[in-house]
Design an enzyme around this catalytic site. Structure first.
Site, PDB file in Angstrom:
ATOM      1  N   GLY A  13       0.810  -1.226   0.000  1.00  0.00           N
ATOM      2  CA  GLY A  13       0.000   0.000   0.000  1.00  0.00           C
ATOM      3  C   GLY A  13       0.840   1.272   0.000  1.00  0.00           C
ATOM      4  O   GLY A  13       1.774   1.399   0.765  1.00  0.00           O
ATOM      5  N   SER A  16      -1.607   6.832   0.737  1.00  0.00           N
ATOM      6  CA  SER A  16      -2.011   8.240   0.639  1.00  0.00           C
ATOM      7  C   SER A  16      -3.211   8.539   1.545  1.00  0.00           C
ATOM      8  O   SER A  16      -3.314   9.637   2.100  1.00  0.00           O
ATOM      9  CB  SER A  16      -2.288   8.653  -0.808  1.00  0.00           C
ATOM     10  OG  SER A  16      -3.477   8.084  -1.278  1.00  0.00           O
ATOM     11  N   ASN A 110     -14.038   1.711   5.996  1.00  0.00           N
ATOM     12  CA  ASN A 110     -13.244   1.444   4.794  1.00  0.00           C
ATOM     13  C   ASN A 110     -13.507   2.558   3.798  1.00  0.00           C
ATOM     14  O   ASN A 110     -14.563   3.193   3.838  1.00  0.00           O
ATOM     15  CB  ASN A 110     -13.656   0.096   4.182  1.00  0.00           C
ATOM     16  CG  ASN A 110     -12.876  -0.225   2.924  1.00  0.00           C
ATOM     17  OD1 ASN A 110     -11.648  -0.054   2.889  1.00  0.00           O
ATOM     18  ND2 ASN A 110     -13.558  -0.662   1.880  1.00  0.00           N
ATOM     19  N   HIS A 112     -13.730   3.197  -0.375  1.00  0.00           N
ATOM     20  CA  HIS A 112     -13.816   2.495  -1.658  1.00  0.00           C
ATOM     21  C   HIS A 112     -13.867   3.539  -2.772  1.00  0.00           C
ATOM     22  O   HIS A 112     -14.611   4.512  -2.662  1.00  0.00           O
ATOM     23  CB  HIS A 112     -15.072   1.618  -1.665  1.00  0.00           C
ATOM     24  CG  HIS A 112     -15.214   0.816  -2.915  1.00  0.00           C
ATOM     25  ND1 HIS A 112     -14.455  -0.316  -3.162  1.00  0.00           N
ATOM     26  CD2 HIS A 112     -15.988   1.000  -4.023  1.00  0.00           C
ATOM     27  CE1 HIS A 112     -14.776  -0.799  -4.354  1.00  0.00           C
ATOM     28  NE2 HIS A 112     -15.697  -0.017  -4.896  1.00  0.00           N
ATOM     29  N   ASP A 153     -17.431  -4.435   0.879  1.00  0.00           N
ATOM     30  CA  ASP A 153     -18.050  -3.179   0.417  1.00  0.00           C
ATOM     31  C   ASP A 153     -19.549  -3.061   0.654  1.00  0.00           C
ATOM     32  O   ASP A 153     -20.237  -2.345  -0.091  1.00  0.00           O
ATOM     33  CB  ASP A 153     -17.782  -2.976  -1.099  1.00  0.00           C
ATOM     34  CG  ASP A 153     -16.301  -3.012  -1.426  1.00  0.00           C
ATOM     35  OD1 ASP A 153     -15.492  -2.531  -0.606  1.00  0.00           O
ATOM     36  OD2 ASP A 153     -15.945  -3.524  -2.510  1.00  0.00           O
ATOM     37  N   GLU A 182     -11.115  11.140  -2.062  1.00  0.00           N
ATOM     38  CA  GLU A 182     -11.029  10.114  -1.016  1.00  0.00           C
ATOM     39  C   GLU A 182     -10.424  10.697   0.255  1.00  0.00           C
ATOM     40  O   GLU A 182     -10.900  10.466   1.361  1.00  0.00           O
ATOM     41  CB  GLU A 182     -10.158   8.937  -1.474  1.00  0.00           C
ATOM     42  CG  GLU A 182     -10.796   8.060  -2.512  1.00  0.00           C
ATOM     43  CD  GLU A 182      -9.934   6.849  -2.837  1.00  0.00           C
ATOM     44  OE1 GLU A 182      -9.270   6.315  -1.934  1.00  0.00           O
ATOM     45  OE2 GLU A 182      -9.913   6.427  -4.005  1.00  0.00           O
TER      46      GLU A 182
END
Ligand code: GRF
Length: 215
Positions: A13, A16, A110, A112, A153, A182
């Site tokens: 990963g 960011s 989370n 997405h 999700d 995001e």
């Protein structure tokens, strides 16, 4: 009470979103701090970001455990050890072990890179998501911050941001425009959590108005 955040990242990963969370805490937008970053592999750039911010890093590799239960127990042990209130998945590519979901119900988020419930589920990650959006002809995409349940999700949606799809877009261009959103969406959702302003009612997450700002 200041929220203690545990961030979980997978493999390589880039981190960011983790950086946005670290910055949001540093700026005081989020009433909290990142208490630990847990990665699945030691060499992830995300873990270097954590080290630069002087945040404890722990590597818990699922491959080192013979069962998902044992892996989940170790994750829980680490979150408890660092007294984590909220777990944030930031580029975590696996189904979270059931025991963690149970212990942290409505306390795992989370992000997405699409507008759920469309373009989510197993296999919908990275460029696959943006390619599917372009292929579908949708005029808008965006990002979704949601609470995590037992599947990919599908948990209650907290914050979404909409991003237009341009006629000359490709997956890379769309991904980078969405990524900017995001970072803002994730900080906004964690800020609301840290202010105890999120109420989960079935599939809906309601936001308690800000008593100071009146919105
Ligand atoms: C983001 O696109 C996020 O939506 C998805 O994984 C990616 C992580 O990116 N869940 P980064 O490591 O935070 O830069």
């Amino acid at each position: 009470m200041s929220t203690r955040i545990g961030v979980l990242v997978s493999g390589s990963g880039r981190g960011s979103n983790l950086q946005a969370i670290l910055d949001g805490c540093e700026a005081g937008t989020i009433d909290g701090r990142v208490a630990v970053v847990v990665g699945t592999k030691a060499d992830a750039p995300a873990l270097q970001r954590a080290e630069r911010a002087e945040v404890p890093v722990v590597v818990v590799s699922p491959r080192c455990f013979t069962t998902d239960e044992a892996y989940g127990a170790e994750l829980l042990h680490q979150f408890e050890r660092f007294r984590v209130d909220l777990v944030c998945l930031a580029g975590y590519m696996r189904i979270l072990p059931a025991a963690v979901v149970r212990a942290y119900r409505n306390r795992v988020m989370n992000i997405h890179p699409a507008l759920l419930p469309a373009f989510g589920g197993k296999g919908m990650y990275g460029h696959y998501v943006h390619e599917a959006v372009l292929e579908s002809g949708a005029k808008y995409s965006g990002c979704t911050v949601h609470f995590v349940d037992e599947q990919y999700d599908t948990g209650p949606i907290i914050v979404q941001r909409v991003v237009p799809v341009h006629d000359d877009d490709n997956a890379e261009l769309l991904a980078s425009r969405i990524l900017e959103q995001e970072h803002q969406a994730y900080v906004e959702a964690i800020k609301l959590f840290s202010e105890d302003r999120l109420r989960v009612d079935g599939r809906r997450v309601r936001v308690i108005p800000d008593p100071v700002a009146g919105n």
